[in-house]
Design a protein around this motif. Structure first.
Motif, PDB file in Angstrom:
ATOM      1  N   VAL A 131       1.098  -1.239  -0.050  1.00 29.11           N
ATOM      2  CA  VAL A 131      -0.051   0.164   0.012  1.00 29.11           C
ATOM      3  C   VAL A 131       0.878   1.123   0.049  1.00 29.11           C
ATOM      4  O   VAL A 131       1.720   1.399   0.974  1.00 29.11           O
ATOM      5  CB  VAL A 131      -1.047  -0.078   1.211  1.00 29.11           C
ATOM      6  CG1 VAL A 131      -1.803   1.176   1.507  1.00 29.11           C
ATOM      7  CG2 VAL A 131      -1.739  -1.266   1.351  1.00 29.11           C
ATOM      8  N   GLU A 132       0.747   1.951  -1.004  1.00 27.55           N
ATOM      9  CA  GLU A 132       1.620   3.244  -1.340  1.00 27.55           C
ATOM     10  C   GLU A 132       0.761   4.509  -1.427  1.00 27.55           C
ATOM     11  O   GLU A 132      -0.211   4.340  -1.846  1.00 27.55           O
ATOM     12  CB  GLU A 132       2.465   2.811  -2.624  1.00 27.55           C
ATOM     13  CG  GLU A 132       3.428   3.700  -2.931  1.00 27.55           C
ATOM     14  CD  GLU A 132       4.127   3.304  -4.218  1.00 27.55           C
ATOM     15  OE1 GLU A 132       5.164   2.364  -4.114  1.00 27.55           O
ATOM     16  OE2 GLU A 132       3.510   3.544  -5.191  1.00 27.55           O
ATOM     17  N   SER A 190       0.158   8.481  -2.139  1.00 27.66           N
ATOM     18  CA  SER A 190       0.412   9.282  -3.638  1.00 27.66           C
ATOM     19  C   SER A 190       1.935   9.743  -3.847  1.00 27.66           C
ATOM     20  O   SER A 190       2.028  10.008  -5.164  1.00 27.66           O
ATOM     21  CB  SER A 190      -0.630  10.337  -3.749  1.00 27.66           C
ATOM     22  OG  SER A 190      -0.475  11.253  -2.684  1.00 27.66           O
ATOM     23  N   ASP A 191       2.512   9.892  -2.987  1.00 20.27           N
ATOM     24  CA  ASP A 191       3.956  10.327  -3.332  1.00 20.27           C
ATOM     25  C   ASP A 191       5.008   9.099  -3.292  1.00 20.27           C
ATOM     26  O   ASP A 191       6.212   9.330  -3.379  1.00 20.27           O
ATOM     27  CB  ASP A 191       4.604  11.493  -2.294  1.00 20.27           C
ATOM     28  CG  ASP A 191       4.400  11.022  -0.871  1.00 20.27           C
ATOM     29  OD1 ASP A 191       3.974   9.899  -0.557  1.00 20.27           O
ATOM     30  OD2 ASP A 191       4.764  11.824   0.113  1.00 20.27           O
ATOM     31  N   GLY A 192       4.611   7.865  -3.478  1.00 20.15           N
ATOM     32  CA  GLY A 192       5.371   6.672  -3.614  1.00 20.15           C
ATOM     33  C   GLY A 192       5.921   6.220  -2.045  1.00 20.15           C
ATOM     34  O   GLY A 192       6.485   5.207  -2.053  1.00 20.15           O
ATOM     35  N   GLU A 193       5.441   6.659  -0.912  1.00 24.04           N
ATOM     36  CA  GLU A 193       5.801   6.141   0.174  1.00 24.04           C
ATOM     37  C   GLU A 193       5.245   4.942   0.506  1.00 24.04           C
ATOM     38  O   GLU A 193       3.918   4.612   0.354  1.00 24.04           O
ATOM     39  CB  GLU A 193       5.594   7.086   1.385  1.00 24.04           C
ATOM     40  CG  GLU A 193       5.932   6.568   2.620  1.00 24.04           C
ATOM     41  CD  GLU A 193       5.659   7.749   3.943  1.00 24.04           C
ATOM     42  OE1 GLU A 193       5.775   7.205   4.909  1.00 24.04           O
ATOM     43  OE2 GLU A 193       5.327   8.712   3.442  1.00 24.04           O
ATOM     44  N   THR A 194       5.795   3.921   0.846  1.00 23.19           N
ATOM     45  CA  THR A 194       5.229   2.527   1.326  1.00 23.19           C
ATOM     46  C   THR A 194       4.631   2.721   2.561  1.00 23.19           C
ATOM     47  O   THR A 194       5.347   3.134   3.665  1.00 23.19           O
ATOM     48  CB  THR A 194       6.400   1.434   1.262  1.00 23.19           C
ATOM     49  OG1 THR A 194       7.005   1.152   0.106  1.00 23.19           O
ATOM     50  CG2 THR A 194       5.682   0.106   1.792  1.00 23.19           C
ATOM     51  N   LEU A 195       3.288   2.437   2.597  1.00 22.61           N
ATOM     52  CA  LEU A 195       2.847   2.554   4.113  1.00 22.61           C
ATOM     53  C   LEU A 195       2.551   1.319   4.947  1.00 22.61           C
ATOM     54  O   LEU A 195       2.442   1.151   5.941  1.00 22.61           O
ATOM     55  CB  LEU A 195       1.223   3.294   3.915  1.00 22.61           C
ATOM     56  CG  LEU A 195       1.167   4.800   3.129  1.00 22.61           C
ATOM     57  CD1 LEU A 195      -0.118   5.172   2.772  1.00 22.61           C
ATOM     58  CD2 LEU A 195       2.037   5.650   3.940  1.00 22.61           C
ATOM     59  N   ILE A 196       2.188   0.311   3.945  1.00 24.05           N
ATOM     60  CA  ILE A 196       1.941  -1.086   4.330  1.00 24.05           C
ATOM     61  C   ILE A 196       2.677  -1.976   3.391  1.00 24.05           C
ATOM     62  O   ILE A 196       2.738  -1.965   2.399  1.00 24.05           O
ATOM     63  CB  ILE A 196       0.511  -1.508   4.486  1.00 24.05           C
ATOM     64  CG1 ILE A 196      -0.246  -0.440   5.376  1.00 24.05           C
ATOM     65  CG2 ILE A 196       0.426  -2.805   4.856  1.00 24.05           C
ATOM     66  CD1 ILE A 196      -1.698  -0.600   5.434  1.00 24.05           C
ATOM     67  N   GLU A 197       3.476  -2.882   3.957  1.00 22.01           N
ATOM     68  CA  GLU A 197       3.856  -4.011   3.287  1.00 22.01           C
ATOM     69  C   GLU A 197       3.672  -5.166   4.059  1.00 22.01           C
ATOM     70  O   GLU A 197       4.083  -5.283   4.977  1.00 22.01           O
ATOM     71  CB  GLU A 197       5.331  -3.569   2.797  1.00 22.01           C
ATOM     72  CG  GLU A 197       6.057  -4.733   1.955  1.00 22.01           C
ATOM     73  CD  GLU A 197       7.418  -4.693   1.681  1.00 22.01           C
ATOM     74  OE1 GLU A 197       8.571  -5.371   2.216  1.00 22.01           O
ATOM     75  OE2 GLU A 197       7.914  -3.500   1.197  1.00 22.01           O
ATOM     76  N   SER A 198       3.000  -6.126   3.160  1.00 21.50           N
ATOM     77  CA  SER A 198       2.921  -7.698   3.901  1.00 21.50           C
ATOM     78  C   SER A 198       2.940  -8.735   2.776  1.00 21.50           C
ATOM     79  O   SER A 198       2.411  -8.625   1.797  1.00 21.50           O
ATOM     80  CB  SER A 198       1.282  -7.328   4.355  1.00 21.50           C
ATOM     81  OG  SER A 198       1.013  -8.795   4.691  1.00 21.50           O
ATOM     82  N   ASP A 199       3.361  -9.687   3.293  1.00 20.29           N
ATOM     83  CA  ASP A 199       3.521 -11.190   2.729  1.00 20.29           C
ATOM     84  C   ASP A 199       2.096 -11.980   2.831  1.00 20.29           C
ATOM     85  O   ASP A 199       2.026 -13.201   2.443  1.00 20.29           O
ATOM     86  CB  ASP A 199       4.797 -11.927   3.175  1.00 20.29           C
ATOM     87  CG  ASP A 199       4.397 -12.341   4.579  1.00 20.29           C
ATOM     88  OD1 ASP A 199       3.464 -12.014   5.304  1.00 20.29           O
ATOM     89  OD2 ASP A 199       5.603 -13.153   4.664  1.00 20.29           O
ATOM     90  N   ALA A 200       1.040 -11.248   3.172  1.00 14.96           N
ATOM     91  CA  ALA A 200      -0.296 -11.751   3.453  1.00 14.96           C
ATOM     92  C   ALA A 200      -0.720 -12.354   1.939  1.00 14.96           C
ATOM     93  O   ALA A 200      -0.677 -11.938   0.934  1.00 14.96           O
ATOM     94  CB  ALA A 200      -1.308 -10.859   3.988  1.00 14.96           C
ATOM     95  N   GLU A 201      -1.579 -13.335   1.996  1.00 14.17           N
ATOM     96  CA  GLU A 201      -2.371 -13.819   0.920  1.00 14.17           C
ATOM     97  C   GLU A 201      -3.442 -12.941   0.207  1.00 14.17           C
ATOM     98  O   GLU A 201      -3.976 -13.221  -0.659  1.00 14.17           O
ATOM     99  CB  GLU A 201      -2.918 -15.194   0.977  1.00 14.17           C
ATOM    100  CG  GLU A 201      -1.558 -16.080   1.264  1.00 14.17           C
ATOM    101  CD  GLU A 201      -0.811 -16.497   0.355  1.00 14.17           C
ATOM    102  OE1 GLU A 201      -1.053 -16.491  -1.024  1.00 14.17           O
ATOM    103  OE2 GLU A 201       0.410 -16.626   0.421  1.00 14.17           O
ATOM    104  N   GLY A 202      -3.861 -12.200   1.034  1.00 16.13           N
ATOM    105  CA  GLY A 202      -4.968 -11.201   0.700  1.00 16.13           C
ATOM    106  C   GLY A 202      -5.230  -9.972   1.806  1.00 16.13           C
ATOM    107  O   GLY A 202      -4.591 -10.188   2.935  1.00 16.13           O
TER     108      GLY A 202
END
Length: 165
Positions: free
Chosen positions: A38-39, A41-53
């Motif tokens: 989840v990024e 609008s300026d390209g910063e990563t807000l959430i990163e997860s290896d979840a399946e969904g």
């Protein structure tokens, strides 16, 4: 070490480094894993997860009823597997084959695939994203600015492997 030996060593090191970089860069490499990103609008990563969904929930802006969308990560894409809503309104699947649940909601299973999803979190809609057992307030997280959700890759290499003494 003579000049020819040094040149061969440098060439082999360059080839090895290039091969490693190519292996890491490829999304299907064993050195990478697919993640939901989840990024802002300026390209910063807000959430990163290896979840399946994940589950995206919000209040429909016109109908003022809850909408719950479920997405899965498949083959590097996002697939909407389920949508549950309480009433028909703008943007909801009026022509879709829906089922009624016991609580009166409509359920739709589109299995639509997309490379990326743009969401404009609204203060009235109260967009929330549930992933990895946590609920994230997308409005607060993004300051009500558009977010981009997509499947990306990250390296599984540990930086300490490449530390030189």
């Amino acid at each position: 070490m003579n000049a020819r030996t040094a040149a061969v060593v440098l060439l082999l090191a360059a080839l090895l480094a290039g091969g490693t970089a190519a292996a890491v860069a490829h999304p299907d490499s064993p050195l990478t894993e697919r993640v939901i990103v989840v990024e802002s609008s300026d390209g910063e990563t807000l959430i990163e997860s290896d979840a399946e969904g994940f589950v995206l929930s919000y209040t429909h802006s016109v109908e003022k009823t809850p909408v719950i969308e479920t997405y899965e990560r498949r083959d590097g894409r996002l697939v909407m597997t389920r949508m549950e809503f309480s009433s028909y309104g703008a943007g909801l699947p009026a022509q879709a084959d829906v089922e009624r649940t016991g609580n009166g909601s409509f359920v739709f299973a589109p299995n639509d695939s997309t490379g990326e999803l743009y969401v404009k979190p609204g203060r009235i809609a109260g967009h929330e994203l549930r992933i990895d057992g946590e609920t994230h307030d997308l409005v607060a997280l993004s300051n009500a600015e558009t977010v981009r959700i997509y499947v990306g890759t990250r390296t599984t290499l540990r930086p300490e492997i490449f530390q030189w003494d």
